[in-house]
Design a protein around this motif. Structure first.
Motif, PDB file in Angstrom:
ATOM      1  N   PRO A  91      -0.237 -14.963  34.329  1.00 37.18           N
ATOM      2  CA  PRO A  91      -1.303 -14.301  35.097  1.00 37.18           C
ATOM      3  C   PRO A  91      -1.462 -12.825  34.769  1.00 37.18           C
ATOM      4  O   PRO A  91      -2.535 -12.251  34.981  1.00 37.18           O
ATOM      5  N   ASN A  92      -0.402 -12.205  34.237  1.00 33.92           N
ATOM      6  CA  ASN A  92      -0.448 -10.771  33.938  1.00 33.92           C
ATOM      7  C   ASN A  92      -0.762 -10.479  32.470  1.00 33.92           C
ATOM      8  O   ASN A  92      -0.918  -9.319  32.092  1.00 33.92           O
ATOM      9  N   ILE A  93      -0.795 -11.511  31.652  1.00 30.95           N
ATOM     10  CA  ILE A  93      -1.190 -11.342  30.252  1.00 30.95           C
ATOM     11  C   ILE A  93      -2.397 -12.236  30.024  1.00 30.95           C
ATOM     12  O   ILE A  93      -2.293 -13.366  29.542  1.00 30.95           O
ATOM     13  N   ASP A  94      -3.527 -11.737  30.390  1.00 32.84           N
ATOM     14  CA  ASP A  94      -4.742 -12.549  30.364  1.00 32.84           C
ATOM     15  C   ASP A  94      -5.843 -11.786  29.635  1.00 32.84           C
ATOM     16  O   ASP A  94      -6.619 -11.053  30.239  1.00 32.84           O
ATOM     17  N   TYR A  95      -5.873 -11.931  28.344  1.00 28.20           N
ATOM     18  CA  TYR A  95      -6.930 -11.286  27.554  1.00 28.20           C
ATOM     19  C   TYR A  95      -7.308 -12.218  26.415  1.00 28.20           C
ATOM     20  O   TYR A  95      -6.569 -13.138  26.061  1.00 28.20           O
ATOM     21  N   SER A  96      -8.449 -12.000  25.862  1.00 32.08           N
ATOM     22  CA  SER A  96      -8.925 -12.819  24.746  1.00 32.08           C
ATOM     23  C   SER A  96      -9.472 -11.905  23.654  1.00 32.08           C
ATOM     24  O   SER A  96      -9.814 -10.741  23.903  1.00 32.08           O
ATOM     25  N   LEU A 247      -2.459 -16.870  26.216  1.00 30.44           N
ATOM     26  CA  LEU A 247      -1.123 -17.452  26.127  1.00 30.44           C
ATOM     27  C   LEU A 247      -1.056 -18.835  26.762  1.00 30.44           C
ATOM     28  O   LEU A 247      -0.364 -19.729  26.266  1.00 30.44           O
ATOM     29  N   LYS A 248      -1.762 -19.016  27.843  1.00 31.80           N
ATOM     30  CA  LYS A 248      -1.688 -20.295  28.570  1.00 31.80           C
ATOM     31  C   LYS A 248      -2.197 -21.467  27.745  1.00 31.80           C
ATOM     32  O   LYS A 248      -1.877 -22.628  28.033  1.00 31.80           O
ATOM     33  N   ASP A 249      -2.979 -21.220  26.737  1.00 27.91           N
ATOM     34  CA  ASP A 249      -3.530 -22.310  25.932  1.00 27.91           C
ATOM     35  C   ASP A 249      -2.479 -22.990  25.048  1.00 27.91           C
ATOM     36  O   ASP A 249      -2.731 -24.062  24.502  1.00 27.91           O
ATOM     37  N   HIS A 250      -1.295 -22.367  24.909  1.00 28.20           N
ATOM     38  CA  HIS A 250      -0.291 -22.944  24.024  1.00 28.20           C
ATOM     39  C   HIS A 250       0.424 -24.141  24.659  1.00 28.20           C
ATOM     40  O   HIS A 250       0.898 -25.025  23.954  1.00 28.20           O
ATOM     41  N   ASN A 251       0.546 -24.164  25.997  1.00 31.75           N
ATOM     42  CA  ASN A 251       1.095 -25.333  26.700  1.00 31.75           C
ATOM     43  C   ASN A 251       2.456 -25.774  26.157  1.00 31.75           C
ATOM     44  O   ASN A 251       2.623 -26.903  25.676  1.00 31.75           O
ATOM     45  N   HIS A 252       3.436 -24.901  26.243  1.00 32.69           N
ATOM     46  CA  HIS A 252       4.769 -25.210  25.738  1.00 32.69           C
ATOM     47  C   HIS A 252       5.847 -24.780  26.727  1.00 32.69           C
ATOM     48  O   HIS A 252       5.646 -23.868  27.540  1.00 32.69           O
TER      49      HIS A 252
END
Length: 317
Positions: A91-96, A247-252
């Motif tokens: 939630p705290n590292i949310d950038y694109s 980061l959340k897109d990596h799903n690991h």
């Protein structure tokens, strides 16, 4: 329009960097000869690449055992570390990053995974490095780019095709710490291995958690550049910034990321060491001193002064 501008800038920056570095180190020769030597180095050093990977494990079994034990420890606490990642880090590292896809790849986009999305930020500079070095006739840049392409290919085969299939670990469900029941193929069990499946050449969810293919490839690329240009900060900072975007897109699981990074480091290191050894053995002016290779350029110059006449011998390493 913006993505085309960014694409061109990445190519120009990588080409300029190659020119500045290689112009100081490369003795110019025929364009086809240099390009041929770089390609030959890439192909003929392949056996050495795998030999170096094997030596990483066999040269010190104690260290290998320590790393294996550490990985098991990470897997054991994955439910806590990955839960913390989901709840507090993501939630705290949310950038694109801006999309710099240069082409329309259609529906079957996995075939071009390294030419789209955030991966393009890793791939386009390498393409630019090779193209710029080819145009500028710089051998070092061509070798680095070819070694990088090899590292990416090895990462795909070793991490994505072989290890994911062998471990067959399911990916963690978001979020691990809530009361939502498990929804297949996601899992809340950090020991959910053995979900065997055919080899997936594309991107699938079931049984493809360990290791992280992206972490493997990003670290392999960063390691190649770190060793070739003797700089840690730029390649690793660049790779980390791109990897952390979305980061959340990596799903690991956290251990998937760590193992992927370790494997990528081994791949990148092995490719560079093998390439350097091949170049050293192919160069008659290269001598070995201790555990390092030195390239000796020898010059014999006449020296005349008011009191003497002689020869001046110089060597540069």
């Amino acid at each position: 329009m913006k993505k085309q501008v960014l694409f061109v800038l990445l190519l120009l920056i990588s080409s300029y960097t190659s020119a500045q570095v290689d112009s100081l180190k490369t003795k110019k020769s025929g364009r086809f000869k240099i390009a041929g030597n770089a390609i030959k180095n890439g192909f003929l050093s392949v056996p050495g690449d795998f030999s170096e990977m094997g030596k990483t494990f066999s040269s010190d079994w104690t260290k290998t055992a320590v790393y294996a034990g550490s990985v098991l420890g990470l897997i054991a606490v994955d439910k806590y570390t990955t839960g913390f990642l989901h709840d507090n880090v993501e939630p705290n590292i949310d950038y694109s990053l801006p999309n710099i896809d240069a082409l329309d790849f259609g529906k079957d986009r996995f075939k071009f995974i390294w030419l789209r999305g955030n991966n393009a930020y890793m791939t386009y500079p390498v393409i630019g490095l090779y193209a710029g070095s080819l145009i500028g006739n710089y051998e070092k840049g061509q070798i680095v780019a070819i070694n990088t392409f090899k590292a990416v290919a090895y990462s795909y085969v070793i991490s994505h095709l072989i290890l994911k299939t062998a471990f067959a670990r399911n990916r963690p469900q978001r979020r691990l710490n809530d009361d939502t029941p498990e929804m297949h193929p996601w899992t809340k069990d950090n020991w959910d291995f053995g979900n065997y499946h055919p080899v997936y050449f594309g991107s699938e969810v079931e049984g493809t958690a360990l290791p992280s293919y992206h972490a493997t490839t990003y670290f392999a690329i960063a390691k190649v550049f770190q060793m070739e240009y003797n700089n840690y900060w730029i390649p690793y900072t660049f790779a980390t910034a791109i990897f952390m975007a979305e980061l959340k897109d990596h799903n690991h699981w956290v251990s998937d990321l760590v193992v992927g990074g370790l494997i990528g480091t081994i791949i990148g290191r092995s490719v560079v060491k093998s390439s350097q050894k091949y170049r050293s053995n192919s160069n008659p002016d290269s001598i070995k001193l201790g555990h390092k290779n030195f390239k000796m350029d020898k010059h014999l110059l006449p020296q005349i002064s008011k009191t003497s006449v002689g020869l001046h011998f110089t060597c540069t390493f």
